[in-house]
Design an enzyme around this catalytic site. Structure first.
Site, PDB file in Angstrom:
ATOM      1  N   HIS A   1       1.037  -0.572   0.358  1.00  0.00           N
ATOM      2  CA  HIS A   1      -0.337   0.002   0.098  1.00  0.00           C
ATOM      3  C   HIS A   1       0.974   1.135  -0.461  1.00  0.00           C
ATOM      4  CE1 HIS A   1       1.327  -0.171   4.305  1.00  0.00           C
ATOM      5  NE2 HIS A   1       0.149  -1.528   4.258  1.00  0.00           N
TER       6      HIS A   1
ATOM      7  N   HIS B   1       3.588   1.342   2.542  1.00  0.00           N
ATOM      8  CA  HIS B   1       5.076   1.140   2.306  1.00  0.00           C
ATOM      9  C   HIS B   1       5.485   1.818   0.377  1.00  0.00           C
ATOM     10  CE1 HIS B   1       2.722  -3.060   2.905  1.00  0.00           C
ATOM     11  NE2 HIS B   1       3.901  -3.005   3.606  1.00  0.00           N
TER      12      HIS B   1
ATOM     13  N   ARG C   1      -3.595  -5.191   7.039  1.00  0.00           N
ATOM     14  CA  ARG C   1      -3.979  -6.044   7.417  1.00  0.00           C
ATOM     15  C   ARG C   1      -5.478  -5.246   7.630  1.00  0.00           C
ATOM     16  NH1 ARG C   1       0.025  -7.954  10.658  1.00  0.00           N
ATOM     17  NH2 ARG C   1       0.204 -10.481  11.687  1.00  0.00           N
TER      18      ARG C   1
HETATM   19  P1  AMP Z   1       4.926  -5.168   6.723  1.00  0.00           P
HETATM   20  O1  AMP Z   1       4.718  -5.737   5.175  1.00  0.00           O
HETATM   21  O2  AMP Z   1       3.428  -4.765   7.183  1.00  0.00           O
HETATM   22  O3  AMP Z   1       5.886  -5.631   7.283  1.00  0.00           O
HETATM   23  O4  AMP Z   1       5.835  -3.535   6.851  1.00  0.00           O
HETATM   24  C1  AMP Z   1       6.848  -3.557   5.988  1.00  0.00           C
HETATM   25  C2  AMP Z   1       7.390  -2.523   6.160  1.00  0.00           C
HETATM   26  O5  AMP Z   1       6.542  -1.320   6.050  1.00  0.00           O
HETATM   27  C3  AMP Z   1       7.828  -1.490   7.625  1.00  0.00           C
HETATM   28  O6  AMP Z   1       8.014  -1.194   8.364  1.00  0.00           O
HETATM   29  C4  AMP Z   1       6.167  -0.743   8.291  1.00  0.00           C
HETATM   30  O7  AMP Z   1       6.673  -0.301   8.911  1.00  0.00           O
HETATM   31  C5  AMP Z   1       6.337  -0.294   6.601  1.00  0.00           C
HETATM   32  N1  AMP Z   1       4.490   0.244   7.204  1.00  0.00           N
HETATM   33  C6  AMP Z   1       3.339  -0.356   6.983  1.00  0.00           C
HETATM   34  N2  AMP Z   1       2.114   0.177   7.184  1.00  0.00           N
HETATM   35  C7  AMP Z   1       3.091   2.090   6.990  1.00  0.00           C
HETATM   36  C8  AMP Z   1       2.645   3.163   6.867  1.00  0.00           C
HETATM   37  N3  AMP Z   1       1.121   3.245   7.146  1.00  0.00           N
HETATM   38  N4  AMP Z   1       3.461   4.302   6.762  1.00  0.00           N
HETATM   39  C9  AMP Z   1       5.004   3.997   7.005  1.00  0.00           C
HETATM   40  N5  AMP Z   1       5.107   2.853   7.260  1.00  0.00           N
HETATM   41  C10 AMP Z   1       4.086   1.739   6.966  1.00  0.00           C
END
Ligand code: AMP
Length: 275
Positions: free
Chosen positions: A25, A28, A178
């Site tokens: 999203h 990322h 999620r």
């Molecule tokens: P994930 O795919 O949930 O493991 O997240 C991968 C990376 O994206 C992690 O460093 C998260 O902190 C970052 N991330 C996820 N959601 C957000 C958001 N809303 N804003 C900024 N970074 C995000």
């Protein structure tokens, strides 16, 4: 991956790395954009890491859409997508894990005792594969970023960690893979996390320094909802993640919240600078 990174390095290119679990999203993509500003080559990994999920969590249901992710990354002109299989990361006879003590025991670690061991292990492996100069993480997972910084410092891993701001939907809900689990009504209720954080922020702006009062107002906002099951609300010093009872001038704190809305566990936070 190591061969690709080695040749990028011998061509004098700096490498920026964004580890993700996919179902990408704008949150990322903000990390991707920052990497493209700072680095010559940008590499994104997509790996739903089994070791950071407990048996009762959502590993098998975790949302996946590799085609769409691939398209988004192509649009962003990401140089490489690293998309390993679980048995490439954890082959048979795998037996080495990385654990960070202390900071992993509280907050998320209290509720998810094996979570950070899985995170630090996989991030260490991914960094060894990608060999980046910079790794970009989101403040959305503030404790995770602090744990990874601790690991990188302690193990002297040659990478610079850059933490980027939380990207939110227009109404304020922090973007998360999620969020797709939320029903229409739950999606409305989920906004309470942001509302509670905003309320705390306002109280602090107006001079409130007593943490218990700030938290109890936040709890009222969250616990009003039938769908909510609050896990924790904490205010911690931004570097050590130690909880505090009173806010002090010229200090930085995180207000952190974890809450289930229906069956979906959400986290959010805000970084506060007290004047
Ligand atoms: P994930 O795919 O949930 O493991 O997240 C991968 C990376 O994206 C992690 O460093 C998260 O902190 C970052 N991330 C996820 N959601 C957000 C958001 N809303 N804003 C900024 N970074 C995000």
């Amino acid at each position: 991956m190591q061969d690709i990174s080695s040749s990028l390095k011998s061509a004098g290119k700096t490498i920026g790395f964004i580890p993700t679990m996919g179902f990408l999203h704008e949150g990322h993509l903000s990390l991707v954009k920052r990497s493209k500003e700072l680095c010559d080559a940008t590499i994104v990994s997509i790996f739903v890491n089994p070791t950071q999920f407990s048996p009762s969590e959502d590993l098998t249901q975790y949302p996946r859409d590799i085609e769409k992710d691939n398209k988004l990354l192509l649009e962003q002109k990401v140089d490489y997508l690293f998309y390993p299989d679980a048995d490439e990361i954890y082959p048979e006879n795998f037996q080495t894990f990385v654990t960070v003590n202390h900071i992993t025991k509280k907050l998320e670690g209290e509720f998810r005792p094996t979570h950070f061991k899985g995170v630090t292990t996989v991030v260490n492996i991914l960094i060894n594969c990608v060999m980046p100069d910079y790794a970009f993480l989101g403040q959305k997972d503030a404790q995770q970023a602090a744990v990874i910084k601790q690991m990188v410092n302690d193990l002297k891993i040659p990478v610079n960690i850059v933490v980027c701001p939380i990207v939110r939907e227009t109404d304020g809900l922090a973007m998360s893979s999620r969020n797709v689990y939320l029903s229409k009504d739950e999606r409305k209720d989920a906004l309470a996390l942001y509302k509670a954080l905003r309320n705390a922020n306002k109280m602090i702006d107006e001079g409130e320094r007593r943490v218990s009062l700030i938290i109890s107002e936040m709890m009222t906002i969250i616990e009003k909802l039938k769908s909510s099951k609050l896990k924790y609300i904490k205010i911690v010093e931004s570097k050590s993640f130690e909880t505090v009872e009173e806010l002090k001038s010229s200090n930085e704190y995180y207000i952190l919240i974890a809450c289930k809305i229906g069956n979906t566990r959400l986290i959010d936070n805000e970084l506060i600078k007290v004047e």
